[in-house]
Motif scaffolding. Structure first.
Motif, short mmCIF file in Angstrom:
data_model
loop_
_atom_site.label_atom_id
_atom_site.label_comp_id
_atom_site.label_asym_id
_atom_site.label_seq_id
_atom_site.Cartn_x
_atom_site.Cartn_y
_atom_site.Cartn_z
N ASP A 195 0.82 -1.22 0.00
CA ASP A 195 0.00 0.00 0.00
C ASP A 195 0.85 1.26 0.00
O ASP A 195 0.48 2.28 -0.59
CB ASP A 195 -0.93 0.01 1.22
CG ASP A 195 -2.04 -1.04 1.11
OD1 ASP A 195 -2.31 -1.50 -0.02
OD2 ASP A 195 -2.62 -1.40 2.16
N TRP A 196 2.01 1.20 0.68
CA TRP A 196 2.84 2.40 0.84
C TRP A 196 3.61 2.75 -0.43
O TRP A 196 4.10 3.88 -0.57
CB TRP A 196 3.84 2.21 1.98
CG TRP A 196 4.78 1.05 1.79
CD1 TRP A 196 4.60 -0.23 2.25
CD2 TRP A 196 6.03 1.05 1.09
NE1 TRP A 196 5.66 -1.03 1.88
CE2 TRP A 196 6.55 -0.27 1.17
CE3 TRP A 196 6.77 2.03 0.42
CZ2 TRP A 196 7.77 -0.62 0.59
CZ3 TRP A 196 7.99 1.68 -0.16
CH2 TRP A 196 8.48 0.37 -0.08
N LEU A 197 3.75 1.82 -1.36
CA LEU A 197 4.70 1.94 -2.46
C LEU A 197 4.06 2.69 -3.63
O LEU A 197 3.44 2.10 -4.52
CB LEU A 197 5.15 0.55 -2.90
CG LEU A 197 6.58 0.38 -3.44
CD1 LEU A 197 6.88 -1.10 -3.68
CD2 LEU A 197 6.84 1.19 -4.67
N PHE A 198 4.21 4.02 -3.65
CA PHE A 198 3.55 4.84 -4.66
C PHE A 198 4.57 5.66 -5.45
O PHE A 198 5.29 6.47 -4.91
CB PHE A 198 2.55 5.79 -3.99
CG PHE A 198 1.82 6.67 -4.96
CD1 PHE A 198 0.97 6.11 -5.92
CD2 PHE A 198 1.98 8.04 -4.93
CE1 PHE A 198 0.30 6.93 -6.82
CE2 PHE A 198 1.30 8.87 -5.83
CZ PHE A 198 0.46 8.30 -6.77
N GLU A 199 4.61 5.43 -6.75
CA GLU A 199 5.37 6.23 -7.72
C GLU A 199 6.89 6.13 -7.55
O GLU A 199 7.43 5.84 -6.49
CB GLU A 199 4.98 7.72 -7.65
CG GLU A 199 3.59 8.02 -8.11
CD GLU A 199 3.37 9.51 -8.35
OE1 GLU A 199 2.63 9.83 -9.29
OE2 GLU A 199 3.93 10.36 -7.63
N CYS A 200 7.56 6.39 -8.66
CA CYS A 200 9.02 6.58 -8.71
C CYS A 200 9.81 5.54 -7.93
O CYS A 200 10.63 5.88 -7.07
CB CYS A 200 9.39 7.99 -8.22
SG CYS A 200 8.54 9.30 -9.11
N PRO A 201 9.62 4.25 -8.20
CA PRO A 201 10.38 3.24 -7.47
C PRO A 201 11.85 3.25 -7.88
O PRO A 201 12.20 3.60 -8.99
CB PRO A 201 9.72 1.92 -7.90
CG PRO A 201 9.19 2.20 -9.27
CD PRO A 201 8.74 3.64 -9.24
N ASP A 202 12.69 2.87 -6.94
CA ASP A 202 14.13 2.72 -7.20
C ASP A 202 14.59 1.51 -6.39
O ASP A 202 14.38 1.44 -5.18
CB ASP A 202 14.88 3.98 -6.75
CG ASP A 202 16.27 4.09 -7.37
OD1 ASP A 202 16.71 3.12 -8.02
OD2 ASP A 202 16.92 5.14 -7.20
N LEU A 203 15.18 0.55 -7.08
CA LEU A 203 15.72 -0.64 -6.43
C LEU A 203 17.23 -0.57 -6.52
O LEU A 203 17.79 -0.55 -7.61
CB LEU A 203 15.20 -1.92 -7.10
CG LEU A 203 15.62 -3.24 -6.44
CD1 LEU A 203 14.96 -3.39 -5.07
CD2 LEU A 203 15.26 -4.42 -7.34
#
Length: 494
Positions: free
Chosen positions: A214-222
């Protein structure tokens, strides 16, 4: 990232736009407008938001960013472009991606340097630089001139399509263990989450898994990171636009974590247009560091809106509460130091503390202070920034000994009883670091306009054991700014 759900039409060519995106007529500026940062990058004019496609290539750092060159608000996204030899001094470049030239919605994305020519696109002396962007499907663009101009791959066809009705913000990196490229893309498939794709050639992508949260919104970076307590091993940090993150493992196809709740990169968190959002890490770093830059949306003037946060180096540190991402200013900051004043250990009364910095004038500066809490009777001390003759200050940075809180957020004293604080103050920005990076706060603060002084003051409500204090005057990154100094050798309050 986009700041509205509504689709935005692409503009028709006009004399203002022209048809050659590379020759956009930015207005003249000396970067000295009120409130414009002097060592935090901002676009020459127009709107700026997310950093995007950050890479290093042959001695040059490339900062692309979400950009509307035609106005001061979000609209009609382009990829703006700036370059630097040192991550400190930035030079505006012509627009890299334009909706007049490049298909699709040119929102936030990632970039890589294809050193081994896995894509087969190399044609000339330069390695292909490949970037990805697009909504509701990822498009690919490549550069054969070192990252200055880009060609749509295969006429801009979609090369990766996440599930869900909305998707955006692809980030790509090389997974060294499997020798493949990995793409992580945000989508709304049954809620927030990211889809993972893999490729051998950057052109054909296979969807392998999804991580939903639920917290993971937009612009991901791994990002792969080496834990401080396990040299030689690799963990993976998955973060989103707000700086929320979890630590886990990635096998090249799927991300797993045992964390139930995320932590945050900065103490202050918020949404688009806030003080810290959409940070992204540089790819192809020559020294293996993890360096990130975010978007600060609260800074604006008559010809520009938004700025980049100051680059920070991040590391994964083992703590009693588990691994945490700590952030410190990049070492290249010393290139901006033009004079320094140091104060050695001493026990300060409240009056002596107030007098300590009385003859120091500072507007662009770095300040480092270490206080011995156990040897102090004071229960509170504060650094007052940009003080004037009437006792006012633009901003106070306070530490409460009883609660162990800095600027209202937790920062317990170290095992030896010390509290260390580091500040970077610009005209429109304030960066606060504590305990060697355990504490990080990135703020937009208006130091540059209106009535203000150029003084500094240390205050306390009892005796204060000062271990050390260093004040470094900083210079501007803009060529015309370096000469605009007062008789004290510091920046004038505008």
């Amino acid at each position: 990232m986009k700041t509205t759900r509504a689709a935005r039409p692409h503009p028709e060519p006009t004399p203002e736009h022209g048809t050659d995106h590379a020759s956009f007529p930015y207005p003249d500026t000396d970067y000295q407008e009120d409130n414009r940062g002097q060592f935090h990058f901002s676009t020459r004019s127009g709107w700026m938001n997310d950093p995007t496609g950050l890479i290093h290539y042959r001695g040059t750092y490339h900062l692309y960013y979400q950009h509307n060159p035609h106005g001061l608000a979000w609209d009609t996204m382009h990829w703006g472009h700036a370059t630097s030899p040192d991550l400190i001094h930035w030079q505006q470049q012509p627009i890299a991606l334009s909706p007049m030239i490049h298909p699709g919605e040119l929102f936030t994305g990632g970039g890589v340097v294809d050193i081994d020519n896995t894509s087969g696109l190399k044609d000339g002396a330069h390695d292909p630089i490949v970037v990805f962007s697009g909504t509701q499907g990822v498009r690919m663009f490549y550069s054969l001139d070192g990252g200055y101009t880009f060609t749509p791959y295969d006429d801009g066809r979609i090369v990766a399509l996440p599930n869900g009705t909305e998707s955006r913000d692809p980030k790509v990196f090389r997974h060294e263990t499997t020798g493949r490229w990995v793409m992580v893309v945000w989508s709304d498939d049954h809620g927030n989450g990211v889809d993972f794709f893999v490729s051998t050639d950057l052109r054909v992508w296979e969807r392998t898994s999804r991580f939903a949260a639920d917290w993971l919104f937009e612009c991901p970076d791994l990002t792969p990171m080496e834990p401080s307590d396990a040299p030689g091993t690799i963990r993976y940090v998955l973060r989103d636009a707000r700086g929320s993150y979890v630590v886990g493992d990635f096998d090249g196809r799927e991300f797993r974590t045992t964390w139930q709740e995320p932590r945050t990169i900065t103490r202050n968190t918020g949404g688009p247009g806030g003080d810290y959002y959409a940070a992204q890490s540089f790819q192809n770093m020559p020294d293996g560091r993890l360096v990130t830059i975010g978007w600060q949306g609260g800074n604006h003037g008559t010809i520009w809106t938004g700025n980049a946060s100051f680059p920070v180096q991040q590391r994964l540190v083992a703590t009693p509460a588990g691994p945490q991402v700590w952030s410190t200013p990049i070492d290249e900051l010393h290139l901006l130091r033009r004079s320094s004043t140091a104060f050695g250990p001493r026990l300060l009364s409240p009056d002596a503390a107030r007098r300590l910095l009385a003859d120091q004038a500072a507007t662009l500066f770095e300040l480092e202070i270490v206080i011995d809490v156990r040897s102090s009777s004071a229960r509170r001390f504060a650094l007052r920034l940009r003080t004037d003759h009437d006792g006012g200050a633009v901003r106070d940075i306070a530490y409460d000994m009883d609660t162990g809180r800095l600027d209202g957020y937790d920062l317990p004293a170290a095992d030896d009883g010390s509290v260390s604080i580091r500040l970077l103050a610009d005209r429109g920005q304030l960066d606060i670091f504590g305990a060697d990076g355990a504490f990080y706060e990135a703020l937009n603060v208006d130091f540059g306009s209106g009535a203000c002084g150029d003084g500094l003051q240390l205050t306390c409500d009892g005796t204060l054991m000062l271990r050390s204090l260093s004040l470094h005057q900083l210079t501007s990154i803009w060529p015309d700014g370096a000469t605009r100094e007062s008789g004290h050798g510091v920046w004038l309050c505008r």
